[in-house]
Motif scaffolding. Structure first.
Motif, PDB file in Angstrom:
ATOM      1  N   ALA A 134       0.722  -1.035  -0.134  1.00  0.00           N
ATOM      2  CA  ALA A 134      -0.056   0.016   0.112  1.00  0.00           C
ATOM      3  C   ALA A 134       0.753   1.137  -0.019  1.00  0.00           C
ATOM      4  N   THR A 135       2.171   1.109  -0.263  1.00  0.00           N
ATOM      5  CA  THR A 135       2.967   2.482  -0.603  1.00  0.00           C
ATOM      6  C   THR A 135       3.796   2.368  -1.840  1.00  0.00           C
ATOM      7  N   PRO A 190      -5.002   1.436  -0.511  1.00  0.00           N
ATOM      8  CA  PRO A 190      -4.672   0.101  -1.430  1.00  0.00           C
ATOM      9  C   PRO A 190      -5.470   0.150  -2.875  1.00  0.00           C
ATOM     10  N   TRP A 191      -4.912  -0.654  -3.632  1.00  0.00           N
ATOM     11  CA  TRP A 191      -5.532  -0.902  -5.023  1.00  0.00           C
ATOM     12  C   TRP A 191      -5.934   0.389  -5.753  1.00  0.00           C
ATOM     13  N   THR A 192      -5.148   1.446  -5.470  1.00  0.00           N
ATOM     14  CA  THR A 192      -5.466   2.660  -6.262  1.00  0.00           C
ATOM     15  C   THR A 192      -4.141   3.028  -6.842  1.00  0.00           C
ATOM     16  N   THR A 193      -4.444   3.769  -8.137  1.00  0.00           N
ATOM     17  CA  THR A 193      -3.448   4.401  -8.904  1.00  0.00           C
ATOM     18  C   THR A 193      -3.073   5.771  -8.702  1.00  0.00           C
ATOM     19  N   TYR A 194      -1.855   5.941  -8.528  1.00  0.00           N
ATOM     20  CA  TYR A 194      -1.356   7.415  -8.014  1.00  0.00           C
ATOM     21  C   TYR A 194      -0.392   7.941  -9.012  1.00  0.00           C
ATOM     22  N   THR A 223      -0.791   0.943  -6.230  1.00  0.00           N
ATOM     23  CA  THR A 223      -0.663   0.084  -5.017  1.00  0.00           C
ATOM     24  C   THR A 223      -1.429  -1.032  -4.895  1.00  0.00           C
ATOM     25  N   THR A 224      -1.205  -2.063  -4.167  1.00  0.00           N
ATOM     26  CA  THR A 224      -1.744  -3.245  -3.957  1.00  0.00           C
ATOM     27  C   THR A 224      -2.279  -3.368  -2.688  1.00  0.00           C
ATOM     28  N   ILE A 225      -2.320  -4.510  -2.057  1.00  0.00           N
ATOM     29  CA  ILE A 225      -3.077  -4.922  -0.562  1.00  0.00           C
ATOM     30  C   ILE A 225      -1.987  -4.352   0.429  1.00  0.00           C
ATOM     31  N   GLU A 226      -2.851  -3.984   1.417  1.00  0.00           N
ATOM     32  CA  GLU A 226      -1.917  -3.178   2.612  1.00  0.00           C
ATOM     33  C   GLU A 226      -0.976  -4.429   3.336  1.00  0.00           C
ATOM     34  N   GLU A 227       0.127  -4.363   3.465  1.00  0.00           N
ATOM     35  CA  GLU A 227       0.998  -5.098   4.116  1.00  0.00           C
ATOM     36  C   GLU A 227       0.967  -4.981   5.710  1.00  0.00           C
TER      37      GLU A 227
END
Length: 327
Positions: A134-135, A190-194, A223-227
């Motif tokens: 998520a970073t 998470p799962w968002t385009t920045y 981003t993907t799933i939060e670690e």
């Protein structure tokens, strides 16, 4: 008479192109000295009504006076950075150029004066993004200078980082005065385009107003799933190691029982032994040898009849089987 003289002068001026009536060449126009990423380039436009075959000669000045730049060139610019042995990143420079046609030359036309460290245009930094759960980590690379480097000239250079959700630039967030060239953006969904854009900011004494570079190209990453938190991984590792140690201890303490359980001895139960002893026929059959086979020899004797040469086997057999006529 005066009208004829005026017509002659006008015709002569047209034929001579950039030459005026006095025979002196018209000088170049719009002479300017520019700098991009610490280069030094003199540019100009041709004279009004230029003639063919014009050549240009340039010079540039520093505190030591004018130095020779490009000589007898036909292009409309001269890169003075190629003479970098005489160019300093902290120097102040003025350029000038004149036109030449054969043995005639125009007057020199001077450019504006620039100080490289103050007036150079700093190019855009190069930005790369790497997603980590998520970073997003932003890696920034400074532009390459023709003379020296960004950090040598501007030791107080920092980065201004702007980022936003893709399609929502008006809701951007910013981080200013960043000195590291690797920055982790952690307050992300998470799962968002920045998308990210970076600009270099420089301050140089005694100028209190910072100057900014050309903004970088906009780059985007998802981003993907939060670690999980780091302590979760540590706890899981500790539990696994504790279980492994416990298994080893149990295996050492009860190794004999485990060995007997996994590898039992090959022995028949007692009631099986009693049953077999009560029925000796089984033991006799088990201990008996296979019976001896009896056989008689067999001999095959061929028929004494002689086959006639050239006859097939069937014909020969037929003739041999016929009996002589006794009547």
């Amino acid at each position: 008479m005066s009208a004829s003289i005026s017509a002659f002068i006008l015709t002569f001026s047209t034929l001579c192109g950039s030459r005026v009536v006095s025979g002196v060449l018209s000088p170049p126009t719009n002479v300017s000295l520019t700098s991009y990423n610490m280069n030094l380039v003199l540019r100009w436009d041709p004279p009004d009504q230029p003639a063919s075959g014009l050549l240009y000669t340039t010079e540039y000045s520093s505190i030591l006076g004018y130095n020779v730049g490009c000589v007898n060139i036909s292009t409309l610019e001269c890169d003075l950075t190629n003479l970098k042995d005489s160019i300093s990143e902290y120097g102040k420079y003025t350029g000038r150029v004149r036109v030449q046609l054969g043995t005639e030359s125009s007057a020199w036309v001077e450019s504006n004066q620039i100080a490289l460290d103050r007036d150079t245009v700093i190019g855009a930094p190069d930005v790369s993004l790497f997603s980590n759960g998520a970073t997003i980590e932003a890696s920034i690379k400074d532009p390459v200078f023709r003379i020296s480097s960004l950090r040598d000239v501007y030791n107080l250079a920092t980065y201004n980082i702007t980022y936003w959700k893709d399609g929502q630039k008006k809701k951007n967030r910013s981080i200013s005065n960043v000195q590291q060239n690797r920055v982790v953006l952690s307050d992300l969904d998470p799962w968002t385009t920045y998308c990210v854009q970076v600009q270099i900011s420089t301050e140089k004494h005694p100028n209190p107003n910072p100057t900014h570079s050309v903004p970088s190209a906009v780059v985007c990453e998802s981003t993907t799933i939060e670690e999980e938190a780091p302590w979760v991984a540590a706890v899981v590792t500790f539990v696994v190691m504790a279980m492994a140690v416990a298994v080893v201890v149990v295996a050492v303490v009860y190794r004999k029982r485990i060995s007997h359980f996994l590898c039992p001895k090959d022995a028949l139960p007692e009631h099986f032994k009693e049953y077999l002893l009560a029925h000796p026929n089984y033991l006799d059959m088990r201990n008996s040898h296979p019976p001896k086979e009896i056989f008689d020899p067999v001999s095959i004797i061929a028929d004494g009849s002689i086959l006639e040469e050239g006859l097939p086997l069937e014909a020969a057999g037929t003739s041999c089987s016929q009996q002589p006529d006794t009547t």
